[in-house]
Design an enzyme around this catalytic site. Structure first.
Site, PDB file in Angstrom:
ATOM      1  N   ARG A  34       0.054   3.876   2.558  1.00  0.00           N
ATOM      2  CA  ARG A  34       0.039   3.123   1.349  1.00  0.00           C
ATOM      3  C   ARG A  34      -0.350   1.623   1.680  1.00  0.00           C
ATOM      4  O   ARG A  34      -1.133   0.982   1.078  1.00  0.00           O
ATOM      5  CB  ARG A  34       0.954   3.256   0.446  1.00  0.00           C
ATOM      6  CG  ARG A  34       1.085   4.258  -0.557  1.00  0.00           C
ATOM      7  CD  ARG A  34       2.385   4.421  -1.271  1.00  0.00           C
ATOM      8  NE  ARG A  34       2.263   5.167  -2.376  1.00  0.00           N
ATOM      9  CZ  ARG A  34       3.245   5.908  -3.034  1.00  0.00           C
ATOM     10  NH1 ARG A  34       4.523   5.508  -2.648  1.00  0.00           N
ATOM     11  NH2 ARG A  34       3.098   6.839  -3.949  1.00  0.00           N
ATOM     12  N   LYS A 199      10.594  20.996  -7.908  1.00  0.00           N
ATOM     13  CA  LYS A 199      11.242  21.228  -9.281  1.00  0.00           C
ATOM     14  C   LYS A 199       9.945  21.542 -10.189  1.00  0.00           C
ATOM     15  O   LYS A 199       8.851  20.608 -10.315  1.00  0.00           O
ATOM     16  CB  LYS A 199      11.852  19.920  -9.669  1.00  0.00           C
ATOM     17  CG  LYS A 199      13.374  19.693  -9.066  1.00  0.00           C
ATOM     18  CD  LYS A 199      14.017  18.681  -9.889  1.00  0.00           C
ATOM     19  CE  LYS A 199      15.162  18.261  -9.440  1.00  0.00           C
ATOM     20  NZ  LYS A 199      15.776  17.250  -9.764  1.00  0.00           N
ATOM     21  N   GLY A 352       2.043  11.388  -2.891  1.00  0.00           N
ATOM     22  CA  GLY A 352       3.595  11.816  -2.596  1.00  0.00           C
ATOM     23  C   GLY A 352       3.737  12.514  -1.428  1.00  0.00           C
ATOM     24  O   GLY A 352       3.189  12.158  -0.158  1.00  0.00           O
ATOM     25  N   GLY A 376       2.997  10.722  -8.605  1.00  0.00           N
ATOM     26  CA  GLY A 376       3.454  10.801 -10.209  1.00  0.00           C
ATOM     27  C   GLY A 376       2.255  10.308 -10.969  1.00  0.00           C
ATOM     28  O   GLY A 376       2.007  10.982 -11.883  1.00  0.00           O
TER      29      GLY A 376
END
Ligand code: 3PG
Ligand code: MG
Length: 395
Positions: A34, A199, A352, A376
């Site tokens: 990043r 998840k 991510g 996200g």
């Protein structure tokens, strides 16, 4: 969206919101992706004679000063990459920030301390956020939004400050949005999406939306076990979100109704415990022993997924296929990455953990068309949501 070319920055103080949220091991940056991605916009502004004030967050210190989340190591790395000193302010909008910014000459750059040390940054109260935004905006004359990984956050530095200053999108945000727009508006087909990660509850919105857009959806990682269970299979001690079973059954029905090929693992590496050196065996996905947990997709699944990717023209991939941090369980993630590299589709890695995995597994970043800096953010974009940070830049 206005871009850097629409701003006259020479001799002016430009606040750049970057996403410098990198993984740290103590003070050591373990993946500087990043920071590297933020360099072109900052360099361009410096070359054009701006006084650049960079602001960013690190981790989730929740409105309190916590040295564990200091951006100081990031300032040092940013300086190395830019090839010039980065003045570091030890607060966000206080005395240090003011004096650091005042001392900047044209072509010099400063980094403010972690935005999330200030409760105003993330406050849900518009007035509290607005007050902090005004102080932040007071440090500069112009604003550049370039923190793509945070554009889905309605935070002061992302959403409120651009309303207070003449603003433009930085090069990273422009590039990221262009890629995502291509995926949503005109993907060449077959369009295949690979989703993984722990998840399923994090991905409900995007799955629902993708089922109306893609030709194939490959599911691996921890979330696959909730799908296997929804199909009636026992998953032993594998990750399972019982409360999502109905939702997932709905996805299986919806995929069948729409003719979307939903591909699940056919075999897994079933381990006796969650550990790097855990004893494990390859088992059929329909026969996971009660005392085992699946930590990666198995060899047959790797081949199956590679075959389903072979003729793809467009691929979006988000989420690892297994616990790639453990060498023994990184093979599935590596296999998917290699299949993407081998094909000639337009391939987008959705930020991510999957972006981190590509670098950790030392795969060539050039093998992909685009590696997003926002996990996200890219998922919310593909879900069709309005992203606060992009909306603010459009106005
Ligand atoms: C990220 O790491 O996804 C971005 O930097 C945003 O961070 P957040 O999820 O803590 O808001
Ligand atoms: Mg995140």
């Amino acid at each position: 969206m206005r871009t850097l070319d629409d701003l006259d920055v020479k001799g002016r103080r430009v606040l750049v919101r970057a996403d410098l949220n990198v993984p740290l091991d103590g003070e050591t940056i373990t993946d500087d992706g990043r920071i590297r991605a933020s360099v072109p916009t900052i360099s361009t502004l410096l070359e054009r004679g701006a006084k650049v004030v960079v602001c960013a967050h690190l981790g989730r210190p929740k409105g309190k000063v916590n040295p564990q989340y200091s951006l100081a190591p990031v300032a040092a790395r940013l300086g190395e990459l830019l090839g010039q000193d980065v003045a570091f302010a030890s607060d966000v909008v206080g005395e240090s920030a003011r004096s650091t910014v005042e001392a900047l000459q044209d072509g010099q750059v400063a980094l403010l301390e972690n935005l999330r040390y200030e409760p105003g940054e993330e406050s849900k109260d518009d007035a509290v956020r607005g007050e902090f935004a005004a102080r932040l905006a007071g440090l500069a004359e112009l604003y550049v939004g370039d923190g793509f990984g945070a554009v889905h956050r309605r935070h002061a530095s992302v959403y409120d400050v651009p309303r207070l200053l003449p603003h433009a999108a930085g090069g990273l945000v422009v590039a990221e949005v262009e890629v995502l727009r291509k995926l949503t508006e005109s993907p060449e087909r077959p369009y295949v999406v690979v989703l993984g990660g722990a998840k399923v509850s994090d991905k409900l919105g995007v799955i629902a939306n993708l089922l109306t857009k893609v030709d194939r959806l490959l599911i691996g990682g921890g979330m696959a076990y909730t799908f296997l269970k929804a199909q009636g299979h026992e998953v032993g001690k594998s990750l399972l979100q019982e409360d999502q079973l109905d939702q997932v059954r709905g996805f299986l029905d919806e995929a069948a109704r729409r003719g979307v090929e939903l591909v699940l693992p056919v075999d897994v590496l079933a381990a006796v415990t969650f550990a790097a050196d855990a004893e494990h065996d390859v088992v059929e996905a329909t026969a996971i022993p009660a005392d085992r947990e699946g930590l990666d997709i198995g060899p047959k699944t790797r081949e199956l997924f590679a075959a389903k990717l072979a003729d793809a023209r467009t691929v979006f991939w988000n989420g690892p296929m297994g616990v790639f941090e453990f060498e023994a369980f990184s093979g599935g993630t590596r296999a998917v990455a290699e299949a993407l590299i081998a094909g000639d589709a337009f391939t987008v890695v959705g930020g991510g953990d999957s972006a981190a995995a590509v670098r950790k597994l030392e795969l060539s970043e050039d093998g992909f068309s685009h590696i997003s800096t926002g996990g996200g953010a890219s998922l919310e974009y593909l879900e069709g949501k309005t992203l606060p940070g992009l909306a603010a830049l459009e106005d």
